[in-house]
Design a protein around this motif. Structure first.
Motif, PDB file in Angstrom:
ATOM      1  N   GLY A 107       0.759  -1.088  -0.191  1.00 10.52           N
ATOM      2  CA  GLY A 107       0.142  -0.049  -0.169  1.00 10.52           C
ATOM      3  C   GLY A 107       0.953   1.339  -0.077  1.00 10.52           C
ATOM      4  N   ARG A 108       2.146   1.092  -0.512  1.00 15.06           N
ATOM      5  CA  ARG A 108       2.786   2.525  -0.537  1.00 15.06           C
ATOM      6  C   ARG A 108       2.852   3.587  -1.728  1.00 15.06           C
ATOM      7  NH1 ARG A 108       5.667   3.292   4.156  1.00 15.06           N
ATOM      8  NH2 ARG A 108       5.294   5.432   3.109  1.00 15.06           N
ATOM      9  N   GLY A 109       1.958   2.587  -2.810  1.00 12.78           N
ATOM     10  CA  GLY A 109       1.884   3.330  -4.000  1.00 12.78           C
ATOM     11  C   GLY A 109       2.558   2.431  -5.108  1.00 12.78           C
ATOM     12  N   SER A 110       2.039   2.869  -6.374  1.00 11.20           N
ATOM     13  CA  SER A 110       2.422   2.062  -7.664  1.00 11.20           C
ATOM     14  C   SER A 110       3.941   2.606  -8.134  1.00 11.20           C
ATOM     15  CB  SER A 110       1.482   2.270  -8.612  1.00 11.20           C
ATOM     16  OG  SER A 110       1.494   3.630  -9.068  1.00 11.20           O
ATOM     17  N   ARG A 111       4.452   2.003  -8.814  1.00  8.46           N
ATOM     18  CA  ARG A 111       5.890   2.139  -9.329  1.00  8.46           C
ATOM     19  C   ARG A 111       6.272   3.612  -9.918  1.00  8.46           C
ATOM     20  NH1 ARG A 111       9.679  -2.283 -11.996  1.00  8.46           N
ATOM     21  NH2 ARG A 111      11.328  -1.049 -12.224  1.00  8.46           N
ATOM     22  N   ASP A 112       5.041   3.970 -10.547  1.00  7.72           N
ATOM     23  CA  ASP A 112       5.117   5.245 -11.136  1.00  7.72           C
ATOM     24  C   ASP A 112       4.772   6.342 -10.112  1.00  7.72           C
ATOM     25  OD1 ASP A 112       2.272   4.562 -11.072  1.00  7.72           O
ATOM     26  OD2 ASP A 112       1.905   5.527 -12.860  1.00  7.72           O
ATOM     27  N   GLN A 113       4.264   6.145  -8.816  1.00  7.55           N
ATOM     28  CA  GLN A 113       4.023   7.037  -7.990  1.00  7.55           C
ATOM     29  C   GLN A 113       5.429   7.158  -6.866  1.00  7.55           C
ATOM     30  OE1 GLN A 113       0.589   5.208  -6.543  1.00  7.55           O
ATOM     31  NE2 GLN A 113      -0.644   6.942  -7.192  1.00  7.55           N
ATOM     32  N   ILE A 114       6.140   6.260  -6.732  1.00  6.03           N
ATOM     33  CA  ILE A 114       7.132   6.122  -5.853  1.00  6.03           C
ATOM     34  C   ILE A 114       8.584   6.719  -6.417  1.00  6.03           C
ATOM     35  CG2 ILE A 114       8.426   4.641  -4.276  1.00  6.03           C
ATOM     36  CD1 ILE A 114       6.037   2.816  -4.361  1.00  6.03           C
ATOM     37  N   ARG A 115       8.996   7.719  -5.875  1.00  6.33           N
ATOM     38  CA  ARG A 115      10.258   8.101  -6.275  1.00  6.33           C
ATOM     39  C   ARG A 115      11.344   7.298  -5.369  1.00  6.33           C
ATOM     40  NH1 ARG A 115      11.598  13.472  -4.336  1.00  6.33           N
ATOM     41  NH2 ARG A 115      10.081  12.947  -2.679  1.00  6.33           N
ATOM     42  N   MET A 116      12.141   6.471  -6.165  1.00  7.79           N
ATOM     43  CA  MET A 116      12.949   5.578  -5.544  1.00  7.79           C
ATOM     44  C   MET A 116      14.573   5.707  -6.027  1.00  7.79           C
ATOM     45  SD  MET A 116      12.241   2.917  -3.545  1.00  7.79           S
ATOM     46  CE  MET A 116      13.606   1.703  -2.991  1.00  7.79           C
ATOM     47  N   ALA A 117      15.495   5.365  -5.030  1.00  4.20           N
ATOM     48  CA  ALA A 117      16.790   5.208  -5.509  1.00  4.20           C
ATOM     49  C   ALA A 117      17.467   4.171  -5.153  1.00  4.20           C
ATOM     50  CB  ALA A 117      17.609   6.323  -4.816  1.00  4.20           C
ATOM     51  N   PHE A 118      18.251   3.281  -5.876  1.00  9.43           N
ATOM     52  CA  PHE A 118      18.936   2.106  -5.750  1.00  9.43           C
ATOM     53  C   PHE A 118      20.509   2.504  -5.529  1.00  9.43           C
ATOM     54  CE2 PHE A 118      14.609   0.775  -7.045  1.00  9.43           C
ATOM     55  CZ  PHE A 118      14.148  -0.056  -6.327  1.00  9.43           C
ATOM     56  N   GLU A 119      21.025   1.926  -4.522  1.00 12.89           N
ATOM     57  CA  GLU A 119      22.371   1.566  -4.526  1.00 12.89           C
ATOM     58  C   GLU A 119      23.038   0.078  -4.470  1.00 12.89           C
ATOM     59  OE1 GLU A 119      24.596   4.146  -2.139  1.00 12.89           O
ATOM     60  OE2 GLU A 119      23.114   6.017  -2.230  1.00 12.89           O
ATOM     61  N   PHE A 120      23.695  -0.421  -5.437  1.00 13.15           N
ATOM     62  CA  PHE A 120      24.117  -1.707  -5.359  1.00 13.15           C
ATOM     63  C   PHE A 120      25.567  -1.477  -5.008  1.00 13.15           C
ATOM     64  CE2 PHE A 120      20.412  -1.916  -7.984  1.00 13.15           C
ATOM     65  CZ  PHE A 120      19.863  -3.010  -7.466  1.00 13.15           C
ATOM     66  N   ASP A 121      25.876  -2.723  -4.044  1.00 14.63           N
ATOM     67  CA  ASP A 121      27.356  -2.486  -3.576  1.00 14.63           C
ATOM     68  C   ASP A 121      27.628  -3.896  -2.807  1.00 14.63           C
ATOM     69  OD1 ASP A 121      29.898  -1.455  -2.744  1.00 14.63           O
ATOM     70  OD2 ASP A 121      29.113   0.043  -1.343  1.00 14.63           O
ATOM     71  N   SER A 122      28.727  -4.099  -2.435  1.00 13.43           N
ATOM     72  CA  SER A 122      29.240  -5.440  -1.892  1.00 13.43           C
ATOM     73  C   SER A 122      29.635  -5.385  -0.479  1.00 13.43           C
ATOM     74  CB  SER A 122      30.520  -5.884  -2.864  1.00 13.43           C
ATOM     75  OG  SER A 122      31.736  -5.204  -2.621  1.00 13.43           O
ATOM     76  N   HIS A 123      29.524  -6.304   0.300  1.00 11.12           N
ATOM     77  CA  HIS A 123      29.996  -6.298   1.648  1.00 11.12           C
ATOM     78  C   HIS A 123      31.467  -6.363   1.708  1.00 11.12           C
ATOM     79  CE1 HIS A 123      30.390  -8.063   5.820  1.00 11.12           C
ATOM     80  NE2 HIS A 123      31.486  -8.920   5.386  1.00 11.12           N
ATOM     81  N   GLU A 124      32.142  -7.019   0.641  1.00 11.99           N
ATOM     82  CA  GLU A 124      33.630  -6.678   0.311  1.00 11.99           C
ATOM     83  C   GLU A 124      34.111  -5.334   0.686  1.00 11.99           C
ATOM     84  OE1 GLU A 124      36.043  -9.690  -2.205  1.00 11.99           O
ATOM     85  OE2 GLU A 124      35.317  -7.953  -3.368  1.00 11.99           O
ATOM     86  N   ASN A 125      33.345  -4.452  -0.099  1.00 13.02           N
ATOM     87  CA  ASN A 125      33.566  -2.916  -0.102  1.00 13.02           C
ATOM     88  C   ASN A 125      33.521  -2.369   1.345  1.00 13.02           C
ATOM     89  OD1 ASN A 125      34.148  -0.158  -1.255  1.00 13.02           O
ATOM     90  ND2 ASN A 125      31.944   0.185  -0.984  1.00 13.02           N
ATOM     91  N   VAL A 126      32.398  -2.697   2.020  1.00 13.77           N
ATOM     92  CA  VAL A 126      32.029  -2.305   3.354  1.00 13.77           C
ATOM     93  C   VAL A 126      33.244  -2.593   4.295  1.00 13.77           C
ATOM     94  CG1 VAL A 126      30.476  -2.474   5.281  1.00 13.77           C
ATOM     95  CG2 VAL A 126      29.530  -2.335   2.750  1.00 13.77           C
TER      96      VAL A 126
END
Length: 123
Positions: free
Chosen positions: A90-109
């Motif tokens: 119930g948080r909204g549809s894909r076109d309504q949600i402003r979303m950012a994604f960051e992909f990284d690795s545990h190795e980098n952390v």
């Protein structure tokens, strides 16, 4: 007139923050359940943000896993799943949600943030 918020204003702000974060733990658990094994996702966080509605941080085990996930389309599947979970909850549809994604690795952390995810999330 004081710049210090009243207890009522603090409570209103707390309620607003709880409302904005509602169901995000469910999204987190769903992603970890769906992609945590046997796929190489090590950790996943989704947080409400100021510049976008939410930011998802996806950590694979190794840099090679991160690269492979991009090449095989796994990153796209994760993105699609996150949006579908947000919509289902119930948080909204894909076109309504402003979303950012960051992909990284545990190795980098481990190498650059002393193994501390909270430091990485602040970067």
């Amino acid at each position: 007139m004081s710049d210090i918020p009243t207890p009522e204003e603090f409570e209103m702000a707390s309620q607003a923050m709880r409302q904005k974060a509602r169901c995000l733990d469910d999204v987190r658990e769903g992603v970890k359940r769906r992609f945590g094994s046997p796929d190489p996702i090590r950790e996943f966080f989704i947080l409400s943000q100021r510049d976008v509605d939410f930011r998802a941080y996806i950590f694979f085990g190794r840099g090679e896993d991160l690269e492979l996930a991009g090449k095989t389309g796994l990153q796209g599947k994760i993105v699609d799943f996150v949006f579908s979970e947000l919509e289902r909850l119930g948080r909204g549809s894909r076109d309504q949600i402003r979303m950012a994604f960051e992909f990284d690795s545990h190795e980098n952390v481990e190498a650059n943030f002393e193994g501390d995810y909270s430091l990485r999330l602040r970067s």
